[in-house]
Design a protein around this motif. Sequence first.
Motif, PDB file in Angstrom:
ATOM      1  N   TYR A   1       0.726  -1.266   0.039  1.00 22.47           N
ATOM      2  CA  TYR A   1      -0.041   0.073  -0.065  1.00 22.47           C
ATOM      3  C   TYR A   1       0.862   1.084  -0.093  1.00 22.47           C
ATOM      4  O   TYR A   1       0.414   2.306  -0.093  1.00 22.47           O
ATOM      5  N   ILE A   2       2.150   1.051   0.199  1.00 26.58           N
ATOM      6  CA  ILE A   2       3.255   2.383   0.143  1.00 26.58           C
ATOM      7  C   ILE A   2       2.910   2.955  -1.414  1.00 26.58           C
ATOM      8  O   ILE A   2       3.326   1.897  -2.374  1.00 26.58           O
ATOM      9  N   PRO A   3       2.832   3.958  -1.625  1.00 31.11           N
ATOM     10  CA  PRO A   3       2.701   4.500  -3.119  1.00 31.11           C
ATOM     11  C   PRO A   3       3.941   4.257  -3.700  1.00 31.11           C
ATOM     12  O   PRO A   3       5.047   4.427  -3.238  1.00 31.11           O
ATOM     13  N   PHE A   4       3.786   3.834  -5.144  1.00 29.80           N
ATOM     14  CA  PHE A   4       5.150   3.545  -5.893  1.00 29.80           C
ATOM     15  C   PHE A   4       6.068   4.890  -5.968  1.00 29.80           C
ATOM     16  O   PHE A   4       7.017   4.513  -6.057  1.00 29.80           O
ATOM     17  N   GLU A   5       5.349   5.937  -5.887  1.00 32.23           N
ATOM     18  CA  GLU A   5       6.200   7.157  -5.946  1.00 32.23           C
ATOM     19  C   GLU A   5       7.303   7.198  -5.054  1.00 32.23           C
ATOM     20  O   GLU A   5       8.467   7.586  -5.307  1.00 32.23           O
TER      21      GLU A   5
ATOM     22  N   ARG B   1       4.910  -5.817  -6.506  1.00 29.77           N
ATOM     23  CA  ARG B   1       5.799  -4.966  -5.310  1.00 29.77           C
ATOM     24  C   ARG B   1       6.525  -5.873  -4.404  1.00 29.77           C
ATOM     25  O   ARG B   1       6.489  -5.450  -3.316  1.00 29.77           O
ATOM     26  N   ASP B   2       7.154  -6.892  -4.872  1.00 32.82           N
ATOM     27  CA  ASP B   2       8.081  -7.822  -4.070  1.00 32.82           C
ATOM     28  C   ASP B   2       9.424  -7.067  -3.491  1.00 32.82           C
ATOM     29  O   ASP B   2       9.364  -7.389  -2.389  1.00 32.82           O
ATOM     30  N   PRO B   3       9.988  -6.206  -4.404  1.00 36.23           N
ATOM     31  CA  PRO B   3      11.115  -5.482  -3.725  1.00 36.23           C
ATOM     32  C   PRO B   3      10.731  -4.601  -2.209  1.00 36.23           C
ATOM     33  O   PRO B   3      11.357  -4.564  -1.572  1.00 36.23           O
ATOM     34  N   ILE B   4       9.828  -3.947  -2.471  1.00 39.23           N
ATOM     35  CA  ILE B   4       9.330  -3.042  -1.267  1.00 39.23           C
ATOM     36  C   ILE B   4       8.695  -3.862  -0.227  1.00 39.23           C
ATOM     37  O   ILE B   4       9.110  -3.707   1.125  1.00 39.23           O
ATOM     38  N   VAL B   5       8.003  -4.937  -0.471  1.00 36.84           N
ATOM     39  CA  VAL B   5       7.633  -5.888   0.597  1.00 36.84           C
ATOM     40  C   VAL B   5       8.838  -6.378   1.153  1.00 36.84           C
ATOM     41  O   VAL B   5       8.928  -6.628   2.440  1.00 36.84           O
ATOM     42  N   SER B   6       9.664  -7.038   0.424  1.00 36.16           N
ATOM     43  CA  SER B   6      10.943  -7.552   1.149  1.00 36.16           C
ATOM     44  C   SER B   6      11.854  -6.765   1.749  1.00 36.16           C
ATOM     45  O   SER B   6      12.341  -7.057   2.897  1.00 36.16           O
TER      46      SER B   6
ATOM     47  N   ALA C   1      15.282  -7.734  -9.932  1.00 36.63           N
ATOM     48  CA  ALA C   1      14.604  -6.580  -9.884  1.00 36.63           C
ATOM     49  C   ALA C   1      14.764  -5.996  -8.470  1.00 36.63           C
ATOM     50  O   ALA C   1      14.691  -6.595  -7.556  1.00 36.63           O
ATOM     51  N   THR C   2      15.036  -4.605  -8.602  1.00 35.35           N
ATOM     52  CA  THR C   2      15.228  -3.798  -7.255  1.00 35.35           C
ATOM     53  C   THR C   2      14.265  -2.768  -7.097  1.00 35.35           C
ATOM     54  O   THR C   2      13.093  -2.685  -7.958  1.00 35.35           O
ATOM     55  N   LEU C   3      14.119  -1.753  -6.241  1.00 32.94           N
ATOM     56  CA  LEU C   3      13.198  -0.744  -5.691  1.00 32.94           C
ATOM     57  C   LEU C   3      13.022   0.099  -6.990  1.00 32.94           C
ATOM     58  O   LEU C   3      13.811   0.161  -7.976  1.00 32.94           O
ATOM     59  N   GLY C   4      11.853   0.608  -7.173  1.00 30.85           N
ATOM     60  CA  GLY C   4      11.684   1.632  -7.982  1.00 30.85           C
ATOM     61  C   GLY C   4      11.323   1.155  -9.536  1.00 30.85           C
ATOM     62  O   GLY C   4      11.566   1.880 -10.357  1.00 30.85           O
TER      63      GLY C   4
END
Length: 272
Positions: free
Chosen positions: A51-55, A147-152, A111-114
């Motif tokens: 739920y964290i905005p991708f921006e 959204r696996d990078p931000i979850v991880s 794959a990494t953040l952003g």
Amino acid sequence: MKFEHRDIPEGINVTDVHPLRELAVLLCGAVLLIVAGVYVLGLSAGLMAPYIPFEIERKLASSFPVEQGSEGEVEAYLQQVTDRVVDVMALPDDIDITLHYSQGNTVNAFATLGGNVIVFRGLLEKLPNENALAMLLAHEIAHVKHRDPIVSLTRGVTISSALGLILGWSDLDLMGEAGVYTLLHFSRTMEQEADKEALQAVYRLYGHTRGATDLFDTISAWHKASGAGDGIEFMQSHPLDQNRIKTLNALTASNNWPQVGEITPLPRSVVN
């Protein structure tokens, strides 16, 4: 009431259990409670992370710039295939993909953040055809979509911070560049879901799934040639290569996707 005197039995306040054993039981119980609490805390953080905005994720990623490769035929080709893959994967409007090509010999891609996806020359040169390349790119793009990078990262930072607070670690650099990439590990469930999404993308792109599992045949052959071996699946985040192939073949059959079709060769600029 008549008073009756009775002798107090010896050892009434003495236990047969050694005090060190009691201490060990209490310590083990406390450790289990701490581990369970930290695990639940990390799991909860991971559930909230999508739920964290991708921006915000994009801004966080800008703090850890990825090395840019030179613009050439290989980079242009990879970007062209990436754009085609993105077109069939129905990414949310706020998510975009930035491809990076590294000249390193590492046999890897991640794959990494952003929305950043990195492909290494060491892996690209081993791929037998474009279909396998599309499977690779779609797999990494699926991680971004899910959204696996931000979850991880969120889960890892939460667990590490909680343990650091409990154990008194004061020198943790979790949000430094090294710390961020160390915490970016995807679970086996994440990997399996990314495989499924990628296979569907290959089908949509080519009208069949032939060549998709060539990616894992290539990785498996490299594992054996390098002496790395497949290892034990339970100890790895990635499912074993041969198990992935069986799962993907079963998924193809259950969806009635053709497994026979034209294989697209890689350009000479990539192969050489």
